[in-house]
Design an enzyme around this catalytic site. Structure first.
Site, short mmCIF file in Angstrom:
data_model
loop_
_atom_site.label_atom_id
_atom_site.label_comp_id
_atom_site.label_asym_id
_atom_site.label_seq_id
_atom_site.Cartn_x
_atom_site.Cartn_y
_atom_site.Cartn_z
N ASN A 9 5.43 42.12 105.79
CA ASN A 9 6.06 41.80 104.51
C ASN A 9 6.46 43.11 103.84
O ASN A 9 5.61 43.81 103.30
CB ASN A 9 5.07 41.00 103.65
N LYS A 11 8.16 43.53 101.24
CA LYS A 11 8.23 43.41 99.77
C LYS A 11 9.49 44.10 99.25
O LYS A 11 10.51 44.08 99.92
CB LYS A 11 6.94 43.97 99.13
N HIS A 95 4.04 33.49 97.76
CA HIS A 95 3.23 34.72 97.81
C HIS A 95 2.61 34.94 96.43
O HIS A 95 3.22 34.62 95.41
CB HIS A 95 4.12 35.91 98.20
N GLU A 97 2.35 37.36 94.56
CA GLU A 97 3.19 38.12 93.62
C GLU A 97 4.27 37.23 93.00
O GLU A 97 4.65 37.42 91.85
CB GLU A 97 3.80 39.34 94.35
N GLU A 163 -4.45 34.87 101.61
CA GLU A 163 -4.41 36.23 101.09
C GLU A 163 -5.18 36.30 99.77
O GLU A 163 -4.63 35.96 98.71
CB GLU A 163 -2.96 36.66 100.82
N GLY A 169 -2.89 44.98 98.63
CA GLY A 169 -2.44 46.29 98.16
C GLY A 169 -3.52 47.10 97.49
O GLY A 169 -3.25 48.11 96.86
N SER A 207 -4.56 43.98 102.77
CA SER A 207 -5.02 45.28 103.27
C SER A 207 -5.35 45.29 104.76
O SER A 207 -6.29 45.97 105.19
CB SER A 207 -6.20 45.79 102.44
P1 PGA Z 1 -1.05 44.45 101.81
O1 PGA Z 1 -0.15 43.18 101.39
O2 PGA Z 1 -1.17 44.41 103.31
O3 PGA Z 1 -0.29 45.65 101.33
O4 PGA Z 1 -2.37 44.28 101.14
C1 PGA Z 1 -0.27 41.95 102.04
C2 PGA Z 1 0.67 40.95 101.44
O5 PGA Z 1 0.81 40.93 100.21
O6 PGA Z 1 1.32 40.17 102.15
#
Ligand code: PGA
Length: 245
Positions: A9, A11, A95, A97, A163, A169, A207
């Protein structure tokens, strides 16, 4: 069930040139140019990437899709049919976010899931609790509420990604016990509410890195990974894809 699935992803990162350069690195490597690997790129770069990925095995994914199905006056939106038109195989849906910054709720997410399935794009529904919800021991209720829309979908293929918001993140990865617990919970929820849980892949995200991927991907009921930060580096992403086998 098909083999494990790893989706990177990206982003809101990359530019036209760096996106193409990253895709070129992934295409040149058998570990990442693989049926079980996808990249969820920014919408504005999807069409160019679709051309670049032609003939390869790597699957293209969108990061979001409109809740509106038909063409019309929806300024700024990208429909599922448009994604299918350029060759997207997957789209992320819900997601954390998107839930947090764009107030996406279950009604909108159900429409997105349905639109994607109808257009032949496999949706990846993201679910997961915040730190406060975990600490209040509400995490299973929260996840069950997020999964509830799946009971409204009569048929069609989809993927689920667990997640935990507190692990996205942050560098804070859920423990293998926590991952195993929730993945078993999701599989069991699917078995009871939508049947055929053996056909539904449940990815872990939050992560995931080169260093922890092998242990996470070897955890029971983990059918793949959704990778944010580490997917922007071809070398790290390759190690994660290799760990998926
Ligand atoms: P990350 O993000 O691996 O940077 O923690 C995962 C995601 O949000 O899909």
């Amino acid at each position: 069930m098909a083999g494990k699935l790893v989706i990177g992803n990206w982003k809101m990162n990359t530019r036209a040139q760096s996106a193409q350069a990253l895709a070129a690195e992934l295409l040149a490597d058998a570990a990442t140019n693989h049926e079980g690997v996808g990249i969820a790129a920014p919408a504005v770069y999807l069409a160019a990437l679709a051309q670049q990925l032609k003939g390869g095995k790597l699957a293209l994914s969108a990061q979001d899709v409109s809740c509106y199905a038909k063409d019309g006056a929806y300024t700024g939106e990208t429909s599922a049919e448009m994604l299918a038109d350029i060759g997207c195989v997957y789209t992320l849906v819900g997601h954390s976010e998107r839930r947090q910054y764009f107030s996406e709720d279950n009604a909108a997410l159900l429409a997105k899931m349905r639109n994607a399935i109808a257009a032949g794009v496999t949706p990846v529904l993201c679910v997961g609790e915040t730190l406060a919800q975990r600490e209040a021991d509400e995490y299973k209720t929260v996840i069950a509420d997020q999964l509830a829309i799946l009971a409204e979908i009569a048929d069609g293929e989809y993927v689920i990604a667990y997640e935990p918001v507190w692990a996205i993140g942050t560098g804070k990865v859920a423990s293998l016990e926590q991952i195993a617990e929730i993945h078993a919970f999701i599989k069991n929820w699917c078995l009871q509410n939508v049947g055929a849980s053996d056909k539904i892949r449940v990815l872990y995200g939050g992560s995931v890195k080169a260093e922890n991927a092998a242990a996470i991907l070897a955890t029971k009921n983990v059918d793949g990974a959704l990778v944010g930060g580490a997917s922007l580096d071809a070398g790290s992403f390759r190690v994660i894809c290799q760990a998926a086998g």
